[in-house]
Scaffold this motif. Structure first.
Motif, PDB file in Angstrom:
ATOM      1  N   LYS A  72      26.807  16.092  38.759  1.00  0.00           N
ATOM      2  CA  LYS A  72      27.464  15.118  37.874  1.00  0.00           C
ATOM      3  C   LYS A  72      28.985  15.121  37.960  1.00  0.00           C
ATOM      4  N   THR A  73      29.597  16.255  38.334  1.00  0.00           N
ATOM      5  CA  THR A  73      31.056  16.369  38.242  1.00  0.00           C
ATOM      6  C   THR A  73      31.757  16.114  39.565  1.00  0.00           C
ATOM      7  N   LEU A  74      31.004  15.913  40.635  1.00  0.00           N
ATOM      8  CA  LEU A  74      31.590  15.747  41.960  1.00  0.00           C
ATOM      9  C   LEU A  74      31.123  14.444  42.587  1.00  0.00           C
ATOM     10  N   THR A  75      31.951  13.916  43.470  1.00  0.00           N
ATOM     11  CA  THR A  75      31.569  12.740  44.237  1.00  0.00           C
ATOM     12  C   THR A  75      31.862  12.994  45.713  1.00  0.00           C
ATOM     13  N   VAL A  76      31.169  12.272  46.567  1.00  0.00           N
ATOM     14  CA  VAL A  76      31.415  12.392  48.001  1.00  0.00           C
ATOM     15  C   VAL A  76      32.875  12.050  48.286  1.00  0.00           C
ATOM     16  N   GLY A  77      33.520  12.895  49.074  1.00  0.00           N
ATOM     17  CA  GLY A  77      34.928  12.701  49.400  1.00  0.00           C
ATOM     18  C   GLY A  77      35.869  13.585  48.619  1.00  0.00           C
ATOM     19  N   ASP A  78      35.379  14.208  47.537  1.00  0.00           N
ATOM     20  CA  ASP A  78      36.230  15.120  46.764  1.00  0.00           C
ATOM     21  C   ASP A  78      36.641  16.318  47.609  1.00  0.00           C
ATOM     22  N   PHE A  79      37.887  16.728  47.445  1.00  0.00           N
ATOM     23  CA  PHE A  79      38.337  18.002  48.013  1.00  0.00           C
ATOM     24  C   PHE A  79      38.067  19.067  46.963  1.00  0.00           C
ATOM     25  N   VAL A  80      37.386  20.142  47.351  1.00  0.00           N
ATOM     26  CA  VAL A  80      36.933  21.131  46.366  1.00  0.00           C
ATOM     27  C   VAL A  80      37.320  22.552  46.775  1.00  0.00           C
ATOM     28  N   VAL A  81      37.491  23.380  45.748  1.00  0.00           N
ATOM     29  CA  VAL A  81      37.662  24.821  45.899  1.00  0.00           C
ATOM     30  C   VAL A  81      36.443  25.464  45.261  1.00  0.00           C
ATOM     31  N   GLY A  82      35.866  26.449  45.947  1.00  0.00           N
ATOM     32  CA  GLY A  82      34.669  27.075  45.410  1.00  0.00           C
ATOM     33  C   GLY A  82      34.842  28.555  45.160  1.00  0.00           C
ATOM     34  N   SER A  83      34.102  29.065  44.198  1.00  0.00           N
ATOM     35  CA  SER A  83      34.075  30.496  43.927  1.00  0.00           C
ATOM     36  C   SER A  83      33.213  31.211  44.957  1.00  0.00           C
ATOM     37  N   PHE A  84      33.466  32.520  45.123  1.00  0.00           N
ATOM     38  CA  PHE A  84      32.664  33.311  46.058  1.00  0.00           C
ATOM     39  C   PHE A  84      31.319  33.722  45.469  1.00  0.00           C
ATOM     40  N   VAL A  85      31.089  33.411  44.196  1.00  0.00           N
ATOM     41  CA  VAL A  85      29.788  33.646  43.561  1.00  0.00           C
ATOM     42  C   VAL A  85      29.276  32.312  43.018  1.00  0.00           C
ATOM     43  N   ILE A  86      28.055  31.982  43.352  1.00  0.00           N
ATOM     44  CA  ILE A  86      27.414  30.785  42.810  1.00  0.00           C
ATOM     45  C   ILE A  86      27.131  31.013  41.328  1.00  0.00           C
ATOM     46  N   SER A  87      27.453  30.033  40.492  1.00  0.00           N
ATOM     47  CA  SER A  87      27.178  30.166  39.056  1.00  0.00           C
ATOM     48  C   SER A  87      26.888  28.801  38.462  1.00  0.00           C
ATOM     49  N   ASP A  88      26.092  28.798  37.371  1.00  0.00           N
ATOM     50  CA  ASP A  88      25.811  27.517  36.720  1.00  0.00           C
ATOM     51  C   ASP A  88      26.923  27.112  35.759  1.00  0.00           C
ATOM     52  N   ASN A  89      27.751  28.072  35.347  1.00  0.00           N
ATOM     53  CA  ASN A  89      28.871  27.852  34.416  1.00  0.00           C
ATOM     54  C   ASN A  89      28.422  27.370  33.047  1.00  0.00           C
ATOM     55  N   THR A  90      27.133  27.529  32.736  1.00  0.00           N
ATOM     56  CA  THR A  90      26.636  27.084  31.431  1.00  0.00           C
ATOM     57  C   THR A  90      25.891  28.177  30.675  1.00  0.00           C
ATOM     58  N   CYS A  91      25.403  29.204  31.349  1.00  0.00           N
ATOM     59  CA  CYS A  91      24.640  30.245  30.660  1.00  0.00           C
ATOM     60  C   CYS A  91      25.557  31.032  29.719  1.00  0.00           C
ATOM     61  N   GLU A  92      24.979  31.864  28.886  1.00  0.00           N
ATOM     62  CA  GLU A  92      25.772  32.609  27.910  1.00  0.00           C
ATOM     63  C   GLU A  92      26.788  33.530  28.577  1.00  0.00           C
TER      64      GLU A  92
END
Length: 340
Positions: A72-92
């Motif tokens: 939902k927060t990204l679109t094709v063509g966006d330049f992105v920076v990513g973390s070295f750990v995958i996370s959902d960013n929503t859990c407690e």
């Protein structure tokens, strides 16, 4: 596509790998614009960790090429920076600020691997952060640093409670230690002592905000820190190596009531309980929750308030990844940027 594989300790190859595809509706496929060799990659390279056909790389920036139906927060063509750990960013756990310990955490290193031309990033909404627009070329190294070493150095400084009126000592002069110096300065530390024996790294530490340099190690280094702090030790000490010597040096250089922020990947570190008990020192650290800091760090970089990309002192094409590993292993480079 091409990607870096560590077949065994010391054996780095660029091989053909399968093109990544969307497997889950929360995935994104990104084309890597820049990636790099991390100091932690040297542990398996040197045989201190298992290395058997590992897909290498966990620091990355790139352009979104494809997204799953639930992103939902990204679109094709966006330049992105990513973390070295995958996370959902929503859990407690994520909401408490520890995305590196997300209930769905997955390390990018080893399976996904971003020393490559493309990568599939699971839980893209929780792991990737888009920049305000397409960055100028000179910003890309700094944005790449935010993916791990800057965020890790920042977490180390926060964990050590660096701030106004504090004296901060940094054990380790690799990229993380140097960027911990930068972070401590940004957080308002009054005095920053960088522990380094290497002239080029000392110069960069001073550029990032170090006020003092200590070349001694071990007990001699501790004695010098105490000499500089009226016999008390530093308020805040950052441990950015991960060895027994570096951890004990950090603890012993901290004044009673002070804080140690440790982010060096621990290898065979044993803490003596009695010494720790009587030291009165706080310990806090571990894998940095880089995702927590990405929006702030991207903003600082975008507005050119900080330039962490200076830690990259060697740039190579992806096909020469093995040369990059050798350069860092032999300490001929602080950090190697790879261009896919």
């Amino acid at each position: 596509m091409r990607g870096v594989i560590m077949r065994a300790p010391g054996d780095i190859r660029v091989e053909n790998r399968d093109e990544p595809t969307i497997l889950e509706p929360t995935d994104a496929i990104i084309r890597l614009v820049a990636t790099c060799v991390c100091g932690s990659d040297l542990w398996p390279y040197r045989g201190a960790e298992p290395a058997d056909h590992l897909a290498m790389g966990h620091e990355y920036v790139g352009i979104v090429e494809e997204i799953g139906d639930q992103v939902k927060t990204l679109t094709v063509g966006d330049f992105v920076v990513g973390s070295f750990v995958i996370s959902d960013n929503t859990c407690e756990i994520c909401q408490a600020g520890y995305q590196s310990r997300c209930v769905h955490a997955e390390f990018v290193h080893g399976t996904i691997g971003t020393q490559a031309e493309r990568a599939r990033i699971p839980l893209a909404d929780g792991t990737l952060v888009a920049t305000p627009g397409q960055p100028d070329a000179d910003l890309i190294p700094s944005l790449l640093a935010a993916s791990d070493v800057l965020g890790t150095g920042w977490f180390a400084a926060v964990a050590a409670e660096a701030g106004p009126g504090k004296t901060v000592a940094v054990v380790g002069d690799g990229a993380v230690g140097l960027l911990a110096v930068l972070a401590a300065r940004q957080l308002g530390a009054e005095r920053i002592i960088a522990m380094s024996r290497h002239e080029s790294r000392q110069a960069l530490a001073r550029e990032f905000g170090a006020t003092d340099i200590v070349e001694q190690r071990g007990d001699e280094g501790v004695a010098r820190i105490k000499e500089l702090t009226g016999g008390l030790g530093a308020h805040s000490v950052i441990e950015a190596v991960g060895t027994q010597e570096s951890m004990m040096q950090a603890i012993r250089a901290t004044r009673p009531g002070g804080h140690v922020g440790y982010v060096g990947v621990s290898h065979d570190v044993q803490l003596p309980g009695d010494e720790l008990f009587f030291s009165g020192v706080h310990l806090h650290g571990g894998p940095a929750p880089v995702r927590q800091y990405l929006p702030e760090l991207i903003d600082l970089i975008w507005r050119r308030k900080i330039n962490p990309g200076k830690v990259f002192d060697l740039t190579l094409p992806l096909d020469r990844a093995a040369d990059g590993y050798r350069a860092m292993d032999q300490r001929r480079a602080i950090k190697v940027l790879l261009q896919p």
